[in-house]
Scaffold this motif. Sequence first.
Motif, PDB file in Angstrom:
ATOM      1  N   LEU A  90     -76.758 -25.251   7.860  1.00  0.00           N
ATOM      2  CA  LEU A  90     -76.348 -25.989   9.050  1.00  0.00           C
ATOM      3  C   LEU A  90     -76.195 -25.039  10.237  1.00  0.00           C
ATOM      4  N   PRO A  91     -76.199 -25.565  11.462  1.00  0.00           N
ATOM      5  CA  PRO A  91     -76.041 -24.700  12.636  1.00  0.00           C
ATOM      6  C   PRO A  91     -74.762 -23.869  12.547  1.00  0.00           C
ATOM      7  N   PRO A  92     -74.769 -22.677  13.086  1.00  0.00           N
ATOM      8  CA  PRO A  92     -73.584 -21.807  12.997  1.00  0.00           C
ATOM      9  C   PRO A  92     -72.355 -22.379  13.682  1.00  0.00           C
ATOM     10  N   THR A  93     -72.543 -23.338  14.568  1.00  0.00           N
ATOM     11  CA  THR A  93     -71.394 -23.959  15.224  1.00  0.00           C
ATOM     12  C   THR A  93     -70.629 -24.895  14.288  1.00  0.00           C
ATOM     13  N   VAL A  94     -71.241 -25.290  13.176  1.00  0.00           N
ATOM     14  CA  VAL A  94     -70.602 -26.199  12.223  1.00  0.00           C
ATOM     15  C   VAL A  94     -69.765 -25.379  11.245  1.00  0.00           C
ATOM     16  N   LYS A  95     -68.466 -25.579  11.265  1.00  0.00           N
ATOM     17  CA  LYS A  95     -67.552 -24.834  10.401  1.00  0.00           C
ATOM     18  C   LYS A  95     -67.057 -25.656   9.211  1.00  0.00           C
ATOM     19  N   SER A  96     -67.060 -26.978   9.366  1.00  0.00           N
ATOM     20  CA  SER A  96     -66.609 -27.854   8.282  1.00  0.00           C
ATOM     21  C   SER A  96     -67.403 -29.149   8.343  1.00  0.00           C
ATOM     22  N   LEU A  97     -67.308 -29.910   7.269  1.00  0.00           N
ATOM     23  CA  LEU A  97     -68.098 -31.130   7.150  1.00  0.00           C
ATOM     24  C   LEU A  97     -67.202 -32.254   6.654  1.00  0.00           C
ATOM     25  N   GLY A 133     -67.855 -35.320  19.156  1.00  0.00           N
ATOM     26  CA  GLY A 133     -68.403 -34.006  19.455  1.00  0.00           C
ATOM     27  C   GLY A 133     -68.882 -33.251  18.235  1.00  0.00           C
ATOM     28  N   GLY A 134     -69.407 -33.977  17.248  1.00  0.00           N
ATOM     29  CA  GLY A 134     -69.863 -33.346  16.014  1.00  0.00           C
ATOM     30  C   GLY A 134     -71.369 -33.311  15.886  1.00  0.00           C
ATOM     31  N   THR A 135     -71.829 -32.929  14.704  1.00  0.00           N
ATOM     32  CA  THR A 135     -73.250 -32.841  14.381  1.00  0.00           C
ATOM     33  C   THR A 135     -73.550 -33.770  13.218  1.00  0.00           C
ATOM     34  N   PRO A 136     -74.395 -34.794  13.396  1.00  0.00           N
ATOM     35  CA  PRO A 136     -74.679 -35.714  12.298  1.00  0.00           C
ATOM     36  C   PRO A 136     -75.612 -35.083  11.263  1.00  0.00           C
ATOM     37  N   VAL A 137     -75.335 -35.365  10.014  1.00  0.00           N
ATOM     38  CA  VAL A 137     -76.131 -34.853   8.896  1.00  0.00           C
ATOM     39  C   VAL A 137     -76.339 -36.014   7.928  1.00  0.00           C
ATOM     40  N   PHE A 138     -77.564 -36.129   7.370  1.00  0.00           N
ATOM     41  CA  PHE A 138     -77.880 -37.281   6.528  1.00  0.00           C
ATOM     42  C   PHE A 138     -78.540 -36.855   5.212  1.00  0.00           C
ATOM     43  N   PRO A 139     -78.387 -37.682   4.170  1.00  0.00           N
ATOM     44  CA  PRO A 139     -79.016 -37.385   2.885  1.00  0.00           C
ATOM     45  C   PRO A 139     -80.465 -37.868   2.807  1.00  0.00           C
ATOM     46  N   PHE A 140     -80.993 -38.415   3.894  1.00  0.00           N
ATOM     47  CA  PHE A 140     -82.366 -38.894   3.949  1.00  0.00           C
ATOM     48  C   PHE A 140     -83.058 -38.235   5.138  1.00  0.00           C
ATOM     49  N   GLY A 141     -84.350 -38.494   5.276  1.00  0.00           N
ATOM     50  CA  GLY A 141     -85.079 -37.972   6.422  1.00  0.00           C
ATOM     51  C   GLY A 141     -85.660 -36.589   6.233  1.00  0.00           C
ATOM     52  N   GLY A 142     -85.529 -36.020   5.032  1.00  0.00           N
ATOM     53  CA  GLY A 142     -86.088 -34.701   4.777  1.00  0.00           C
ATOM     54  C   GLY A 142     -87.566 -34.764   4.435  1.00  0.00           C
ATOM     55  N   PRO A 143     -88.178 -33.610   4.082  1.00  0.00           N
ATOM     56  CA  PRO A 143     -87.505 -32.319   3.959  1.00  0.00           C
ATOM     57  C   PRO A 143     -87.257 -31.676   5.323  1.00  0.00           C
ATOM     58  N   PRO A 144     -86.303 -30.713   5.357  1.00  0.00           N
ATOM     59  CA  PRO A 144     -85.471 -30.263   4.226  1.00  0.00           C
ATOM     60  C   PRO A 144     -84.409 -31.299   3.874  1.00  0.00           C
ATOM     61  N   TRP A 145     -83.979 -31.244   2.622  1.00  0.00           N
ATOM     62  CA  TRP A 145     -82.958 -32.161   2.125  1.00  0.00           C
ATOM     63  C   TRP A 145     -81.611 -31.448   2.066  1.00  0.00           C
ATOM     64  N   HIS A 146     -80.597 -32.101   2.544  1.00  0.00           N
ATOM     65  CA  HIS A 146     -79.265 -31.504   2.523  1.00  0.00           C
ATOM     66  C   HIS A 146     -78.609 -31.720   1.159  1.00  0.00           C
ATOM     67  N   GLY A 160     -70.710 -32.789  10.968  1.00  0.00           N
ATOM     68  CA  GLY A 160     -70.319 -31.399  11.047  1.00  0.00           C
ATOM     69  C   GLY A 160     -69.382 -31.178  12.218  1.00  0.00           C
ATOM     70  N   LEU A 161     -68.319 -30.420  11.970  1.00  0.00           N
ATOM     71  CA  LEU A 161     -67.283 -30.201  12.971  1.00  0.00           C
ATOM     72  C   LEU A 161     -67.132 -28.713  13.277  1.00  0.00           C
ATOM     73  N   ALA A 162     -66.713 -28.410  14.491  1.00  0.00           N
ATOM     74  CA  ALA A 162     -66.508 -27.017  14.883  1.00  0.00           C
ATOM     75  C   ALA A 162     -65.203 -26.474  14.341  1.00  0.00           C
ATOM     76  N   GLU A 163     -64.280 -27.365  13.959  1.00  0.00           N
ATOM     77  CA  GLU A 163     -62.996 -26.925  13.425  1.00  0.00           C
ATOM     78  C   GLU A 163     -63.157 -26.458  11.984  1.00  0.00           C
ATOM     79  N   THR A 164     -62.376 -25.468  11.625  1.00  0.00           N
ATOM     80  CA  THR A 164     -62.367 -25.015  10.235  1.00  0.00           C
ATOM     81  C   THR A 164     -61.527 -25.970   9.398  1.00  0.00           C
ATOM     82  N   PHE A 165     -61.752 -25.952   8.118  1.00  0.00           N
ATOM     83  CA  PHE A 165     -61.030 -26.819   7.196  1.00  0.00           C
ATOM     84  C   PHE A 165     -60.389 -25.966   6.131  1.00  0.00           C
ATOM     85  N   ASP A 166     -59.096 -26.154   5.930  1.00  0.00           N
ATOM     86  CA  ASP A 166     -58.391 -25.399   4.894  1.00  0.00           C
ATOM     87  C   ASP A 166     -58.695 -26.013   3.531  1.00  0.00           C
TER      88      ASP A 166
END
Length: 216
Positions: free
Chosen positions: A26-33, A77-90, A126-132
């Motif tokens: 994922l893009p480096p700006t994405v820290k958590s999902l 303000g996030g990044t959408p990610v999907f299990p379809f539409g590949g490749p590549p597959w997430h 995908g979110l820019a915030e970290t997740f504990d």
Amino acid sequence: MTLADGAAAEGLFVSGHLSIRPEDGLPPTVKSLALLSPDEPRFWTLFRQSAEYLDGEADPLDRWSARVIGQLSEAVGGTPVFPFGGPPWHPFIAWALRSGRAWSSPVGLLVHDSAGLFISYRGAIGLAETFDDTPPAAPPCEECSRPCATACPVGAFAGGSYDVPLCKSWLDRPEGRDCRDNGCLVRRACPVGADLRDPQQSAFHMSAFHRPVRKA
């Protein structure tokens, strides 16, 4: 608007969080999902009213997911990610396992702490915030008699993996009508979330699995 509130308005819920690793691609700006799943039984009623369900075109659920989760992601303000539409597959299965809220069940399918064997992932944000990261909870199977292990009428999971051709051949037979019309008996055997899934929704997914039809 919080992500949880926005998801609830669309018939979804945040079914897990996880921290992102470099190998996730994922893009480096994405820290958590934040993983997003249908909030049963509300989801099916809302989805059936959507333009994607009513227009008769192919892949209505994927198109609905792309639109709704895309809009929700933009709103937070996030990044959408999907299990379809590949490749590549997430790697959604790996992400679900890392969330600490889903595990491999006795039949190999994912089992979720609240959705049971009916868990599915329509996408993630995908979110820019970290997740504990929190320690995973105990899988519900530890306290269960595991009726899923013997629920398949043709033993499609008996060999330690999912025998898809055997399953589909059963669905072709008159005796397979219950599975076709009401959903997989193995998934229905799971006591976790068993009363949440609309039978019409199960039939929709089973039809897509059994005889997928795609329009040009």
